[in-house]
Design a protein around this motif. Structure first.
Motif, PDB file in Angstrom:
ATOM      1  N   LEU A  96      -8.819   3.258   2.502  1.00 11.41           N
ATOM      2  CA  LEU A  96      -8.791   1.821   2.199  1.00 11.41           C
ATOM      3  C   LEU A  96      -7.501   1.169   2.696  1.00 11.41           C
ATOM      4  O   LEU A  96      -7.527   0.059   3.225  1.00 11.41           O
ATOM      5  N   ASP A  97      -6.379   1.866   2.549  1.00 12.01           N
ATOM      6  CA  ASP A  97      -5.105   1.314   3.041  1.00 12.01           C
ATOM      7  C   ASP A  97      -5.079   1.233   4.567  1.00 12.01           C
ATOM      8  O   ASP A  97      -4.516   0.297   5.134  1.00 12.01           O
ATOM      9  N   ALA A  98      -5.691   2.198   5.241  1.00  9.45           N
ATOM     10  CA  ALA A  98      -5.757   2.168   6.707  1.00  9.45           C
ATOM     11  C   ALA A  98      -6.630   1.014   7.187  1.00  9.45           C
ATOM     12  O   ALA A  98      -6.278   0.317   8.150  1.00  9.45           O
ATOM     13  N   ILE A  99      -7.752   0.801   6.524  1.00 14.30           N
ATOM     14  CA  ILE A  99      -8.632  -0.331   6.861  1.00 14.30           C
ATOM     15  C   ILE A  99      -7.890  -1.646   6.630  1.00 14.30           C
ATOM     16  O   ILE A  99      -7.967  -2.575   7.448  1.00 14.30           O
ATOM     17  N   ILE A 140       3.916   6.323  15.247  1.00 13.99           N
ATOM     18  CA  ILE A 140       3.369   7.007  14.076  1.00 13.99           C
ATOM     19  C   ILE A 140       1.849   7.007  14.195  1.00 13.99           C
ATOM     20  O   ILE A 140       1.226   5.955  14.342  1.00 13.99           O
ATOM     21  N   ASP A 141       1.267   8.194  14.122  1.00 13.61           N
ATOM     22  CA  ASP A 141      -0.180   8.363  14.199  1.00 13.61           C
ATOM     23  C   ASP A 141      -0.764   8.208  12.797  1.00 13.61           C
ATOM     24  O   ASP A 141      -0.461   8.989  11.896  1.00 13.61           O
ATOM     25  N   LEU A 142      -1.618   7.204  12.623  1.00  9.35           N
ATOM     26  CA  LEU A 142      -2.250   6.948  11.329  1.00  9.35           C
ATOM     27  C   LEU A 142      -3.737   7.299  11.327  1.00  9.35           C
ATOM     28  O   LEU A 142      -4.417   7.069  10.334  1.00  9.35           O
ATOM     29  N   THR A 143      -4.235   7.862  12.422  1.00  7.49           N
ATOM     30  CA  THR A 143      -5.675   8.141  12.525  1.00  7.49           C
ATOM     31  C   THR A 143      -6.215   9.093  11.462  1.00  7.49           C
ATOM     32  O   THR A 143      -7.374   8.940  11.062  1.00  7.49           O
ATOM     33  N   PRO A 144      -5.440  10.075  10.953  1.00  9.60           N
ATOM     34  CA  PRO A 144      -6.014  10.965   9.929  1.00  9.60           C
ATOM     35  C   PRO A 144      -6.485  10.228   8.676  1.00  9.60           C
ATOM     36  O   PRO A 144      -7.359  10.724   7.959  1.00  9.60           O
ATOM     37  N   ASN A 145      -5.939   9.045   8.417  1.00 11.67           N
ATOM     38  CA  ASN A 145      -6.353   8.272   7.253  1.00 11.67           C
ATOM     39  C   ASN A 145      -7.809   7.810   7.348  1.00 11.67           C
ATOM     40  O   ASN A 145      -8.430   7.508   6.336  1.00 11.67           O
ATOM     41  N   PHE A 146      -8.340   7.751   8.555  1.00 11.65           N
ATOM     42  CA  PHE A 146      -9.735   7.339   8.752  1.00 11.65           C
ATOM     43  C   PHE A 146     -10.696   8.521   8.700  1.00 11.65           C
ATOM     44  O   PHE A 146     -11.896   8.332   8.620  1.00 11.65           O
ATOM     45  N   HIS A 147     -10.177   9.745   8.759  1.00 12.09           N
ATOM     46  CA  HIS A 147     -11.013  10.949   8.826  1.00 12.09           C
ATOM     47  C   HIS A 147     -11.297  11.513   7.441  1.00 12.09           C
ATOM     48  O   HIS A 147     -10.821  12.582   7.093  1.00 12.09           O
ATOM     49  N   THR A 148     -12.041  10.794   6.667  1.00  4.46           N
ATOM     50  CA  THR A 148     -12.397  11.235   5.326  1.00  4.46           C
ATOM     51  C   THR A 148     -13.857  10.906   5.047  1.00  4.46           C
ATOM     52  O   THR A 148     -14.383   9.929   5.569  1.00  4.46           O
ATOM     53  N   ARG A 149     -14.471  11.751   4.267  1.00  2.83           N
ATOM     54  CA  ARG A 149     -15.859  11.473   3.857  1.00  2.83           C
ATOM     55  C   ARG A 149     -15.897  10.459   2.726  1.00  2.83           C
ATOM     56  O   ARG A 149     -16.864   9.750   2.564  1.00  2.83           O
ATOM     57  N   ASN A 150     -14.822  10.432   1.946  1.00  4.61           N
ATOM     58  CA  ASN A 150     -14.740   9.535   0.804  1.00  4.61           C
ATOM     59  C   ASN A 150     -14.195   8.179   1.265  1.00  4.61           C
ATOM     60  O   ASN A 150     -12.990   7.999   1.398  1.00  4.61           O
ATOM     61  N   LEU A 182       8.346  -0.241  16.669  1.00  7.69           N
ATOM     62  CA  LEU A 182       7.481   0.611  15.860  1.00  7.69           C
ATOM     63  C   LEU A 182       6.066   0.463  16.372  1.00  7.69           C
ATOM     64  O   LEU A 182       5.548  -0.653  16.457  1.00  7.69           O
ATOM     65  N   CYS A 183       5.444   1.593  16.756  1.00  8.55           N
ATOM     66  CA  CYS A 183       4.073   1.571  17.249  1.00  8.55           C
ATOM     67  C   CYS A 183       3.192   2.352  16.276  1.00  8.55           C
ATOM     68  O   CYS A 183       3.384   3.558  16.089  1.00  8.55           O
ATOM     69  N   LEU A 184       2.259   1.661  15.650  1.00 13.59           N
ATOM     70  CA  LEU A 184       1.328   2.284  14.720  1.00 13.59           C
ATOM     71  C   LEU A 184       0.018   2.540  15.447  1.00 13.59           C
ATOM     72  O   LEU A 184      -0.639   1.601  15.901  1.00 13.59           O
ATOM     73  N   GLU A 185      -0.348   3.814  15.552  1.00 11.75           N
ATOM     74  CA  GLU A 185      -1.563   4.232  16.260  1.00 11.75           C
ATOM     75  C   GLU A 185      -2.703   4.385  15.270  1.00 11.75           C
ATOM     76  O   GLU A 185      -2.606   5.171  14.330  1.00 11.75           O
ATOM     77  N   LEU A 186      -3.792   3.640  15.497  1.00 12.55           N
ATOM     78  CA  LEU A 186      -4.946   3.708  14.623  1.00 12.55           C
ATOM     79  C   LEU A 186      -6.176   4.230  15.350  1.00 12.55           C
ATOM     80  O   LEU A 186      -7.303   3.942  14.968  1.00 12.55           O
ATOM     81  N   SER A 243       0.855  -1.194   0.000  1.00 14.70           N
ATOM     82  CA  SER A 243       0.000   0.000   0.000  1.00 14.70           C
ATOM     83  C   SER A 243       0.886   1.238   0.000  1.00 14.70           C
ATOM     84  O   SER A 243       1.924   1.267   0.640  1.00 14.70           O
ATOM     85  N   ASP A 244       0.457   2.227  -0.764  1.00 15.64           N
ATOM     86  CA  ASP A 244       1.208   3.477  -0.871  1.00 15.64           C
ATOM     87  C   ASP A 244       0.365   4.683  -0.498  1.00 15.64           C
ATOM     88  O   ASP A 244       0.831   5.805  -0.633  1.00 15.64           O
TER      89      ASP A 244
END
Length: 153
Positions: free
Chosen positions: A60-63, A43-53, A100-104, A22-23
């Protein structure tokens, strides 16, 4: 001690076992926690979930990461500032161990033992050695290794 490596977003490239990749993910708020010889890059990855689309690549990559976190093979960050600051901290510790800690956010967080190496074109790659902790939203408990360590400490 916890340090900020970068607050603004940076693109990430993830690869999973069995060839999936995934890119589309963006990481932000890169932090480094130093505890004796253990360095934990968050690394905070939560912004990837904050979309209307909900068909956006980042969403999709975050899911996919939330679902396939146990298959993660490596994560690449092409940000030279993160690489430089991480290497500087790495060189100050004798026999460092990197995690490495990935925060979702509400979907949990995942902690991995990783081996870093610089990339030829800049940035850094973190090869996953093993999963240390899985705390997913569906209530999965931490791995037995971490669970027993908490009770024996």
């Amino acid at each position: 001690m916890k340090y900020s490596l970068r607050k603004t977003p940076s693109h990430l490239h993830l690869a999973y076992k069995y060839g999936e990749a995934s890119d589309g993910l963006l990481g932000r708020n890169f932090t480094l926690e130093v505890d004796d010889r253990v360095l934990t890059l968050g690394i905070d990855l939560t912004p990837n979930f904050h979309t209307r689309n909900k068909s956006a690549a980042a969403y999709l990559d975050a899911i996919s990461l939330a679902r396939n976190h146990h298959k993660l093979r490596f994560l690449q960050c092409s940000d030279n500032l993160v690489r430089t600051r991480l290497i500087r901290a790495w060189e100050q510790v004798q026999q460092p161990e990197l995690r490495l800690c990935l925060e979702l956010g509400q979907r949990g967080h995942f902690l991995y033992a990783v081996q870093p190496h610089s990339l030829f074109m800049g940035g850094i790659q973190f090869d996953v050695e093993r999963v240390i902790e899985e705390q997913a939203a569906h209530g999965r408990s931490p791995s037995p290794e971490l669970h027993s360590a908490r009770h024996h400490a």
